[in-house]
Design a protein around this motif. Structure first.
Motif, short mmCIF file in Angstrom:
data_model
loop_
_atom_site.label_atom_id
_atom_site.label_comp_id
_atom_site.label_asym_id
_atom_site.label_seq_id
_atom_site.Cartn_x
_atom_site.Cartn_y
_atom_site.Cartn_z
N HIS A 24 -2.54 16.73 2.84
CA HIS A 24 -1.45 17.47 3.47
C HIS A 24 -1.27 16.93 4.88
O HIS A 24 -2.20 17.02 5.70
CB HIS A 24 -1.76 18.97 3.51
CG HIS A 24 -2.10 19.52 2.17
ND1 HIS A 24 -1.16 19.87 1.23
CD2 HIS A 24 -3.30 19.77 1.59
CE1 HIS A 24 -1.75 20.32 0.15
NE2 HIS A 24 -3.06 20.27 0.33
N ILE A 77 5.11 20.30 6.29
CA ILE A 77 3.94 19.78 5.58
C ILE A 77 4.43 18.90 4.43
O ILE A 77 5.25 19.33 3.61
CB ILE A 77 3.06 20.91 5.00
CG1 ILE A 77 2.57 21.84 6.11
CG2 ILE A 77 1.89 20.32 4.20
CD1 ILE A 77 1.56 21.24 7.05
N THR A 81 2.92 16.77 1.23
CA THR A 81 1.72 16.65 0.41
C THR A 81 1.79 15.37 -0.42
O THR A 81 2.81 15.09 -1.04
CB THR A 81 1.57 17.87 -0.52
OG1 THR A 81 1.48 19.04 0.30
CG2 THR A 81 0.33 17.76 -1.38
#
Length: 138
Positions: free
Chosen positions: A26, A34, A36
């Protein structure tokens, strides 16, 4: 290194969740979004990925989907925002979405999809990116 990928999100590794062979990494962008990524455990070790490490999440524009409205999807990265620009070509368009956090994401999608979704500046949309389409660079 200079690369052609339009989306390069500089940030800091927020966390690394290790599994049996892969890990979810992340990355928190400068705009607090964020991103990922799914990467191999070998890559985590080779890159020294750990919380606090500076990293860049890289995504080709052709790997970014654009959605409007609400839908339940398995894609880990679903960044809500607003279309700021649609640059039309002969067959495809480059759609720029500015997330609520302020990150700009570009998607290359068909002109047909632009019309079907009614995409234009000011339209609320989501940039959708599968975690397996995200590359981590340090």
């Amino acid at each position: 290194m200079t690369i052609s990928a339009r989306n390069q999100f500089k940030g800091t590794v927020e966390s690394v969740q290790e599994g049996a062979v892969n890990a979810l990494v992340h990355v928190k962008t400068a705009a607090d979004d964020i991103i990922t990524a799914t990467v191999s455990l070998e890559a985590v070790k080779e890159l020294g990925l750990a919380a606090g490490k500076e990293a860049t999440a890289v995504v080709k524009a052709t790997e970014v989907l654009v959605g409007i409205g609400d839908a339940k999807l398995s894609a880990r990265n679903q960044l809500a925002g607003e279309v700021t620009k649609v640059q039309e070509g002969a067959v495809n368009a480059i759609v720029t979405i500015k997330t609520e956090g302020g990150t700009e994401i570009e998607a290359t999608i068909s002109l047909e999809a632009v019309k079907e979704l009614g995409l234009a500046a000011g339209v609320k949309a989501k940039a959708i990116i599968k975690a397996t389409a995200v590359i981590i660079a340090i």
